[in-house]
Scaffold this active site. Structure first.
Site, PDB file in Angstrom:
ATOM      1  N   SER A   7      -7.439  13.064   2.956  1.00  0.00           N
ATOM      2  CA  SER A   7      -7.612  11.863   2.137  1.00  0.00           C
ATOM      3  C   SER A   7      -7.987  10.696   3.036  1.00  0.00           C
ATOM      4  O   SER A   7      -7.192  10.255   3.867  1.00  0.00           O
ATOM      5  CB  SER A   7      -6.322  11.529   1.386  1.00  0.00           C
ATOM      6  N   MET A  36      -9.572   3.737  -6.780  1.00  0.00           N
ATOM      7  CA  MET A  36      -8.528   3.085  -7.587  1.00  0.00           C
ATOM      8  C   MET A  36      -9.046   1.755  -8.110  1.00  0.00           C
ATOM      9  O   MET A  36      -9.719   1.020  -7.380  1.00  0.00           O
ATOM     10  CB  MET A  36      -7.288   2.829  -6.734  1.00  0.00           C
ATOM     11  N   PHE A 142      -0.807   5.090  -3.766  1.00  0.00           N
ATOM     12  CA  PHE A 142      -0.613   4.783  -2.344  1.00  0.00           C
ATOM     13  C   PHE A 142      -0.451   6.054  -1.518  1.00  0.00           C
ATOM     14  O   PHE A 142       0.087   7.051  -2.016  1.00  0.00           O
ATOM     15  CB  PHE A 142       0.640   3.914  -2.172  1.00  0.00           C
ATOM     16  N   GLY A 143      -0.899   5.965  -0.267  1.00  0.00           N
ATOM     17  CA  GLY A 143      -0.647   7.054   0.668  1.00  0.00           C
ATOM     18  C   GLY A 143       0.740   6.905   1.265  1.00  0.00           C
ATOM     19  O   GLY A 143       1.410   5.890   1.067  1.00  0.00           O
ATOM     20  N   GLY A 144       1.162   7.947   1.977  1.00  0.00           N
ATOM     21  CA  GLY A 144       2.405   7.857   2.749  1.00  0.00           C
ATOM     22  C   GLY A 144       3.694   7.970   1.958  1.00  0.00           C
ATOM     23  O   GLY A 144       4.755   7.625   2.459  1.00  0.00           O
ATOM     24  N   ASP A 174      -1.811  16.836  -4.151  1.00  0.00           N
ATOM     25  CA  ASP A 174      -2.133  15.553  -3.514  1.00  0.00           C
ATOM     26  C   ASP A 174      -0.878  14.692  -3.510  1.00  0.00           C
ATOM     27  O   ASP A 174      -0.336  14.370  -4.564  1.00  0.00           O
ATOM     28  CB  ASP A 174      -3.246  14.885  -4.341  1.00  0.00           C
ATOM     29  N   GLY A 175      -0.447  14.350  -2.298  1.00  0.00           N
ATOM     30  CA  GLY A 175       0.698  13.463  -2.148  1.00  0.00           C
ATOM     31  C   GLY A 175       1.792  14.078  -1.301  1.00  0.00           C
ATOM     32  O   GLY A 175       2.410  15.069  -1.695  1.00  0.00           O
ATOM     33  N   GLY A 176       1.980  13.528  -0.108  1.00  0.00           N
ATOM     34  CA  GLY A 176       3.079  13.983   0.744  1.00  0.00           C
ATOM     35  C   GLY A 176       2.888  15.358   1.352  1.00  0.00           C
ATOM     36  O   GLY A 176       3.863  15.982   1.794  1.00  0.00           O
ATOM     37  N   GLY A 196      -3.383  12.872   3.641  1.00  0.00           N
ATOM     38  CA  GLY A 196      -3.894  11.629   4.197  1.00  0.00           C
ATOM     39  C   GLY A 196      -3.148  11.260   5.455  1.00  0.00           C
ATOM     40  O   GLY A 196      -3.630  11.459   6.577  1.00  0.00           O
ATOM     41  N   SER A 197      -1.945  10.748   5.305  1.00  0.00           N
ATOM     42  CA  SER A 197      -1.188  10.260   6.466  1.00  0.00           C
ATOM     43  C   SER A 197      -0.887  11.377   7.461  1.00  0.00           C
ATOM     44  O   SER A 197      -0.891  11.136   8.670  1.00  0.00           O
ATOM     45  CB  SER A 197       0.087   9.548   6.017  1.00  0.00           C
TER      46      SER A 197
HETATM   47  C1  DX5 Z   1      -2.433   8.748  -3.762  1.00  0.00           C
HETATM   48  C2  DX5 Z   1      -3.727   9.410  -3.387  1.00  0.00           C
HETATM   49  C3  DX5 Z   1      -3.604  10.373  -2.288  1.00  0.00           C
HETATM   50  C4  DX5 Z   1      -3.086   9.814  -0.991  1.00  0.00           C
HETATM   51  C5  DX5 Z   1      -2.313  10.888  -0.311  1.00  0.00           C
HETATM   52  O1  DX5 Z   1      -2.604   8.077  -4.948  1.00  0.00           O
HETATM   53  O2  DX5 Z   1      -4.262  10.103  -4.505  1.00  0.00           O
HETATM   54  O3  DX5 Z   1      -4.813  11.071  -2.087  1.00  0.00           O
HETATM   55  O4  DX5 Z   1      -4.068   9.354  -0.131  1.00  0.00           O
HETATM   56  O5  DX5 Z   1      -1.753  10.367   0.843  1.00  0.00           O
HETATM   57  P1  DX5 Z   1      -0.624  11.134   1.649  1.00  0.00           P
HETATM   58  O6  DX5 Z   1      -1.158  12.445   2.079  1.00  0.00           O
HETATM   59  O7  DX5 Z   1      -0.340  10.208   2.768  1.00  0.00           O
HETATM   60  O8  DX5 Z   1       0.563  11.287   0.722  1.00  0.00           O
HETATM   61 ZN    ZN Z   2      -5.957  11.413  -4.146  1.00  0.00          ZN
END
Ligand code: DX5
Ligand code: ZN
Length: 220
Positions: A7, A36, A142-144, A174-176, A196-197
């Site tokens: 991500s 977003m 949000f990421g992270g 997707d997420g964490g 992502g993170s």
């Molecule tokens: C959150 C996004 C994700 C986000 C994931 O709304 O859809 O794609 O970037 O980030 P991580 O991997 O850090 O949870």
């Molecule tokens: Zn996403």
């Protein structure tokens, strides 16, 4: 087949070109682009003009995750910009069937996403027309954030329903997602892993991608 989709929400947007090349070199299959609108989710990222610029810097599959209220209105722009997989939310305001048809008629892969509070059965009526379903494992925006392991029964139920219908569906999480959580998601049936993170925050993204892939591959 396992696909790793970093991500880019966690990348350094001031040097996108380098970041994308690095991801390819590190073994990424796709690039996950989070869009977003500040309305569907409480955050704003980027639109189709930026995706068009990104397209010049990467030949990876662009996996565009639309967290916007009216995807039907903007999808033609994202298609022109170079999106390959277009994922929108079943909770959005657009008519689901019409939106899927728009994506498919443009020769792109249609995907539907569900937020943590939405039952996975909401996507069942559309499965035959989808290439992928995204099960969110955090609240989008949000990421992270921390991985929600209590979403796994949704993945299991979806995988079972696809098998029952003989559908070879990509199931994305997707997420964490990190080397610590990826096995839980893959064991439940997810084969497209967004991170992502965990990837952009890693000292060695290549090692992290390799680890995510090998840990997930045990279950496929
Ligand atoms: C959150 C996004 C994700 C986000 C994931 O709304 O859809 O794609 O970037 O980030 P991580 O991997 O850090 O949870
Ligand atoms: Zn996403």
């Amino acid at each position: 087949m396992i696909k790793i989709s970093p991500s880019i929400l966690s990348c350094d947007y001031s040097k996108m070109g380098e970041e994308f090349k690095k991801m390819k070199h590190c073994g990424a299959d796709w690039l996950h682009i989070d869009v977003m609108d500040g309305h569907f989710v409480p955050n704003i990222t980027l639109g189709a003009p930026i995706v068009k610029c990104m397209r010049k810097h990467s030949d990876l599959v662009f996996d565009v995750h639309l967290m916007i209220s009216n995807p039907l209105k903007y999808i033609p722009d994202f298609i022109r910009a170079g999106a390959d997989v277009i994922c929108f939310h079943v909770e959005s305001d657009s008519p689901v069937e019409e939106t899927i048809e728009l994506i498919r008629s443009s020769g792109k892969i249609a995907a539907l996403a569900v937020k943590p509070g939405t039952p996975v059965e909401k996507v069942f009526p559309y499965l035959d027309r989808l290439g992928m379903v995204l099960i969110m494992t955090v609240e989008p925006g949000f990421g992270g954030q921390s991985f929600m392991a209590d979403m796994m029964p949704k993945i299991t139920a979806l995988r079972r329903e696809c098998e029952r219908r003989g559908l070879d569906m990509d199931i994305q999480v997707d997420g964490g997602i990190s080397p610590e959580t990826v096995e839980t998601a893959a064991k439940a049936g997810a084969n497209v892993l967004v991170a992502g993170s965990a990837i952009f925050g890693s000292d060695d993204p290549k090692e992290t991608i390799t680890l995510l892939r090998s840990k997930a591959a045990k279950y496929f």
